[in-house]
Design a protein around this motif. Structure first.
Motif, PDB file in Angstrom:
ATOM      1  N   LEU A  59       0.827  -1.215   0.000  1.00  0.00           N
ATOM      2  CA  LEU A  59       0.000   0.000   0.000  1.00  0.00           C
ATOM      3  C   LEU A  59       0.856   1.259   0.000  1.00  0.00           C
ATOM      4  CD1 LEU A  59      -2.951  -0.925   2.396  1.00  0.00           C
ATOM      5  CD2 LEU A  59      -2.798  -1.094  -0.078  1.00  0.00           C
ATOM      6  N   SER A 135      -5.242  -2.124  -4.681  1.00  0.00           N
ATOM      7  CA  SER A 135      -5.489  -0.841  -4.006  1.00  0.00           C
ATOM      8  C   SER A 135      -5.539   0.328  -4.988  1.00  0.00           C
ATOM      9  CB  SER A 135      -4.416  -0.589  -2.941  1.00  0.00           C
ATOM     10  OG  SER A 135      -3.128  -0.573  -3.520  1.00  0.00           O
ATOM     11  N   ILE A 151      -5.726   2.731   5.378  1.00  0.00           N
ATOM     12  CA  ILE A 151      -4.692   1.754   5.040  1.00  0.00           C
ATOM     13  C   ILE A 151      -4.612   0.650   6.088  1.00  0.00           C
ATOM     14  CG2 ILE A 151      -2.180   1.412   4.868  1.00  0.00           C
ATOM     15  CD1 ILE A 151      -2.005   4.127   3.508  1.00  0.00           C
TER      16      ILE A 151
END
Length: 212
Positions: A59, A135, A151
């Motif tokens: 991420l 993502s 996140i």
């Protein structure tokens, strides 16, 4: 309510990513059959520790990439190809694992199984590019925002989804062995349908970007 979407997104992404037969989930099932459920759960726990950091790192990479529209568009195109290949694989190629004879339960160290889970999970580099793609794709559809709480929630959802997928191998592998063809054929159809739907939506957005 804001955190439900990233939690579910992480859960679903992880479940889809891990549920196909692979080294980690099949090893978890093998440990369960040979050494018992406790050792299998220690193995899973070790794998989850590494998965947590893999998703978090993915991420962070995705956050940087998300600021580059050209890269996002490229990832969509790559994602379309990947999801199309996965759809073809699960719907037309994938077969269930062969049935194996049951083995006698053996004793082994919980600590060794924990580190084995960490080792095998660490050797698997697929999760990082996978979660980057997932993502960034979700962010492009305004279903994900690169904020610290979002996140962390997505990461936790991924860990929970990974546990659910791995535990399904531990809990139901014995039953799956008895009805391998039927269960795996339906599982592959479901996964193939999901990846096919994602591929179609991704293709629509690619065409809309170029011709919309």
């Amino acid at each position: 309510m804001v955190l439900i979407t990233p939690l579910l997104s992480g859960f679903i992404a992880a479940f889809i990513g891990i549920i196909p037969p692979g080294l980690i989930n099949m090893t978890a099932a093998k440990v369960n059959l040979k050494e018992g459920r406790k050792n299998a759960l220690w193995f899973v726990l070790g794998a989850l520790v590494v998965i947590f950091f893999q998703v978090y790192v993915a991420l962070l990479f995705a956050h940087v990439i998300d600021n580059r529209p050209d890269v996002v568009t490229l990832l969509r195109e790559v994602g379309f190809v990947i999801f199309s290949i996965l759809t073809i694989y699960f719907l037309f190629i994938a077969k269930g694992p062969k049935t194996k004879k049951k083995s006698k339960i053996k004793k082994s160290s919980k600590k060794s199984r924990f580190f084995l889970g960490m080792l095998l999970s660490g050797l698997n580099f697929f999760p990082i590019p996978y979660y980057v793609l997932v993502s960034v794709t979700l962010a492009s559809y305004h279903l994900f925002v690169f904020e610290s709480n979002i996140i962390f929630t997505f990461v936790m959802g991924s860990v929970l989804g990974s546990f659910a997928a791995l535990y399904s191998y531990i809990g139901f592998f014995g039953k799956i062995e008895k009805k391998t063809d039927y269960v795996m054929r339906n599982m592959n159809t479901i996964i193939g349908s999901i990846t096919g739907l994602v591929a179609v939506v991704t293709l629509f957005n690619i065409l809309n970007y170029y011709f919309g």
